[in-house]
Design a protein around this motif. Sequence first.
Motif, PDB file in Angstrom:
ATOM      1  N   TRP A 106       0.891  -1.170   0.000  1.00 42.23           N
ATOM      2  CA  TRP A 106       0.000   0.000   0.000  1.00 42.23           C
ATOM      3  C   TRP A 106       0.922   1.210   0.000  1.00 42.23           C
ATOM      4  O   TRP A 106       1.577   1.519   0.976  1.00 42.23           O
ATOM      5  CB  TRP A 106      -0.907   0.021   1.229  1.00 42.23           C
ATOM      6  CG  TRP A 106      -1.874   1.173   1.171  1.00 42.23           C
ATOM      7  CD1 TRP A 106      -1.692   2.433   1.659  1.00 42.23           C
ATOM      8  CD2 TRP A 106      -3.172   1.171   0.563  1.00 42.23           C
ATOM      9  NE1 TRP A 106      -2.789   3.215   1.392  1.00 42.23           N
ATOM     10  CE2 TRP A 106      -3.718   2.467   0.723  1.00 42.23           C
ATOM     11  CE3 TRP A 106      -3.929   0.204  -0.111  1.00 42.23           C
ATOM     12  CZ2 TRP A 106      -4.986   2.811   0.256  1.00 42.23           C
ATOM     13  CZ3 TRP A 106      -5.187   0.555  -0.577  1.00 42.23           C
ATOM     14  CH2 TRP A 106      -5.703   1.841  -0.402  1.00 42.23           C
ATOM     15  N   ARG A 107       0.978   1.881  -1.124  1.00 38.13           N
ATOM     16  CA  ARG A 107       1.932   2.984  -1.290  1.00 38.13           C
ATOM     17  C   ARG A 107       1.199   4.178  -1.874  1.00 38.13           C
ATOM     18  O   ARG A 107       0.404   4.036  -2.805  1.00 38.13           O
ATOM     19  CB  ARG A 107       3.066   2.547  -2.217  1.00 38.13           C
ATOM     20  CG  ARG A 107       4.187   3.562  -2.383  1.00 38.13           C
ATOM     21  CD  ARG A 107       5.234   3.012  -3.363  1.00 38.13           C
ATOM     22  NE  ARG A 107       4.641   2.761  -4.667  1.00 38.13           N
ATOM     23  CZ  ARG A 107       5.142   1.903  -5.574  1.00 38.13           C
ATOM     24  NH1 ARG A 107       6.230   1.208  -5.288  1.00 38.13           N
ATOM     25  NH2 ARG A 107       4.551   1.736  -6.749  1.00 38.13           N
ATOM     26  N   MET A 108       1.487   5.359  -1.327  1.00 39.33           N
ATOM     27  CA  MET A 108       0.819   6.575  -1.763  1.00 39.33           C
ATOM     28  C   MET A 108       1.830   7.539  -2.370  1.00 39.33           C
ATOM     29  O   MET A 108       2.976   7.609  -1.917  1.00 39.33           O
ATOM     30  CB  MET A 108       0.148   7.253  -0.568  1.00 39.33           C
ATOM     31  CG  MET A 108      -0.676   6.332   0.306  1.00 39.33           C
ATOM     32  SD  MET A 108      -2.257   5.898  -0.423  1.00 39.33           S
ATOM     33  CE  MET A 108      -3.208   7.347   0.006  1.00 39.33           C
ATOM     34  N   ASN A 109       1.380   8.295  -3.366  1.00 38.63           N
ATOM     35  CA  ASN A 109       2.231   9.347  -3.892  1.00 38.63           C
ATOM     36  C   ASN A 109       2.068  10.599  -3.037  1.00 38.63           C
ATOM     37  O   ASN A 109       1.359  10.598  -2.029  1.00 38.63           O
ATOM     38  CB  ASN A 109       1.917   9.623  -5.372  1.00 38.63           C
ATOM     39  CG  ASN A 109       0.484  10.106  -5.590  1.00 38.63           C
ATOM     40  OD1 ASN A 109      -0.168  10.643  -4.695  1.00 38.63           O
ATOM     41  ND2 ASN A 109      -0.015   9.911  -6.799  1.00 38.63           N
ATOM     42  N   LYS A 110       2.723  11.690  -3.410  1.00 37.13           N
ATOM     43  CA  LYS A 110       2.699  12.900  -2.591  1.00 37.13           C
ATOM     44  C   LYS A 110       1.326  13.556  -2.549  1.00 37.13           C
ATOM     45  O   LYS A 110       1.069  14.396  -1.684  1.00 37.13           O
ATOM     46  CB  LYS A 110       3.749  13.893  -3.104  1.00 37.13           C
ATOM     47  CG  LYS A 110       5.189  13.414  -2.890  1.00 37.13           C
ATOM     48  CD  LYS A 110       6.199  14.431  -3.357  1.00 37.13           C
ATOM     49  CE  LYS A 110       7.619  13.951  -3.089  1.00 37.13           C
ATOM     50  NZ  LYS A 110       8.645  14.917  -3.533  1.00 37.13           N
ATOM     51  N   LYS A 111       0.442  13.164  -3.458  1.00 41.97           N
ATOM     52  CA  LYS A 111      -0.922  13.683  -3.450  1.00 41.97           C
ATOM     53  C   LYS A 111      -1.856  12.808  -2.629  1.00 41.97           C
ATOM     54  O   LYS A 111      -3.060  13.071  -2.555  1.00 41.97           O
ATOM     55  CB  LYS A 111      -1.442  13.794  -4.889  1.00 41.97           C
ATOM     56  CG  LYS A 111      -0.708  14.810  -5.743  1.00 41.97           C
ATOM     57  CD  LYS A 111      -1.308  14.881  -7.137  1.00 41.97           C
ATOM     58  CE  LYS A 111      -0.599  15.915  -7.999  1.00 41.97           C
ATOM     59  NZ  LYS A 111      -1.186  15.983  -9.369  1.00 41.97           N
ATOM     60  N   GLY A 112      -1.305  11.768  -2.000  1.00 39.18           N
ATOM     61  CA  GLY A 112      -2.125  10.870  -1.206  1.00 39.18           C
ATOM     62  C   GLY A 112      -2.916   9.879  -2.028  1.00 39.18           C
ATOM     63  O   GLY A 112      -3.939   9.354  -1.582  1.00 39.18           O
ATOM     64  N   GLN A 113      -2.430   9.582  -3.237  1.00 36.37           N
ATOM     65  CA  GLN A 113      -3.113   8.662  -4.136  1.00 36.37           C
ATOM     66  C   GLN A 113      -2.341   7.345  -4.224  1.00 36.37           C
ATOM     67  O   GLN A 113      -1.119   7.338  -4.355  1.00 36.37           O
ATOM     68  CB  GLN A 113      -3.231   9.283  -5.534  1.00 36.37           C
ATOM     69  CG  GLN A 113      -3.975  10.602  -5.551  1.00 36.37           C
ATOM     70  CD  GLN A 113      -3.753  11.390  -6.838  1.00 36.37           C
ATOM     71  OE1 GLN A 113      -2.744  11.206  -7.526  1.00 36.37           O
ATOM     72  NE2 GLN A 113      -4.680  12.265  -7.156  1.00 36.37           N
ATOM     73  N   ASN A 114      -3.069   6.255  -4.149  1.00 38.75           N
ATOM     74  CA  ASN A 114      -2.427   4.955  -4.259  1.00 38.75           C
ATOM     75  C   ASN A 114      -1.852   4.784  -5.667  1.00 38.75           C
ATOM     76  O   ASN A 114      -2.518   5.073  -6.659  1.00 38.75           O
ATOM     77  CB  ASN A 114      -3.445   3.839  -3.974  1.00 38.75           C
ATOM     78  CG  ASN A 114      -2.805   2.463  -3.940  1.00 38.75           C
ATOM     79  OD1 ASN A 114      -2.383   1.939  -4.965  1.00 38.75           O
ATOM     80  ND2 ASN A 114      -2.747   1.875  -2.765  1.00 38.75           N
ATOM     81  N   ASN A 115      -0.599   4.320  -5.748  1.00 36.05           N
ATOM     82  CA  ASN A 115       0.028   4.143  -7.058  1.00 36.05           C
ATOM     83  C   ASN A 115       0.639   2.746  -7.232  1.00 36.05           C
ATOM     84  O   ASN A 115       1.586   2.559  -7.995  1.00 36.05           O
ATOM     85  CB  ASN A 115       1.083   5.225  -7.309  1.00 36.05           C
ATOM     86  CG  ASN A 115       2.203   5.199  -6.267  1.00 36.05           C
ATOM     87  OD1 ASN A 115       2.253   4.314  -5.394  1.00 36.05           O
ATOM     88  ND2 ASN A 115       3.112   6.158  -6.340  1.00 36.05           N
ATOM     89  N   VAL A 116       0.085   1.757  -6.520  1.00 33.69           N
ATOM     90  CA  VAL A 116       0.590   0.388  -6.622  1.00 33.69           C
ATOM     91  C   VAL A 116      -0.015  -0.292  -7.846  1.00 33.69           C
ATOM     92  O   VAL A 116      -1.234  -0.283  -8.023  1.00 33.69           O
ATOM     93  CB  VAL A 116       0.229  -0.416  -5.356  1.00 33.69           C
ATOM     94  CG1 VAL A 116       0.691  -1.863  -5.484  1.00 33.69           C
ATOM     95  CG2 VAL A 116       0.846   0.231  -4.122  1.00 33.69           C
TER      96      VAL A 116
END
Length: 258
Positions: A106-116
């Motif tokens: 479960w990984r989020m980008n700097k915008k708080g969006q999941n990018n897995v």
Amino acid sequence: MAKYVPEKFGTYFEPFIGGGAFFLALHPAKAVINDFNPELVNAWKIVKEFPEELLSKLSEHASKNTKEYYLDIRLTDRDGRLENMTEIERAARFIYMLKTGFNGLWRMNKKGQNNVPYGSYKNPNIADTQTIRQVSTFLNSIQLEMRSGDFSKAVAGVSTGDFVYFDPPYIPLTETSSFTSYSAEFGYAEQLRLRDLVKTLHQSGVYVMLSNSDVPQIYELYGDIPGIHIHQVTAQRSVGAKANSRGKVGEVIVTNVG
């Protein structure tokens, strides 16, 4: 890890609950669990309060599971649909994505969006009926408080004789490793704050235990605290962005127990 658990303790605190494997194995009578990720805490809440409704929604996800479906569900934190979901729907989304996303991340980008990316598992156990029902029964059998926020606030109300276990995002094994679980940012400054909190709790008569990578920074952080011991252990790690971050790895248990 069981040998580092105090024989008797009051309330159990776990400020970085994650999947809660240690918590579930420990089976404390009274506990406060917390995580920085509100989606994760919501999932725990729904498992406790609405297991059958959650399983129904997970079964729906399972019946539709494809790469295209996964990517569409992932998109809900970008197009506004997530904000309109019920807590049960959000919990089902969270669990579904953990079960089907690449390597359980479960990984989020700097915008708080999941990018897995999609994981392409042959037969993921998305609606794990037995586990969810068992965990729900346990959560309802104990005195439990769930919190969501910074780890420092998660131990509010801790008293002498209580037991706190910290399982934070680990210090990277290499300078190029930047994966942190469930947290957008948890750098060395946060590790310093955590060290200071561990020291304060220890000096207040609270039982503390912390797990982390077996790296030089750990000995710099905790090696000079009287009464704190660092034990080297080998752990089987199944979650990681790269193959060399999985399998048997060197870890440490930092504790004042024993």
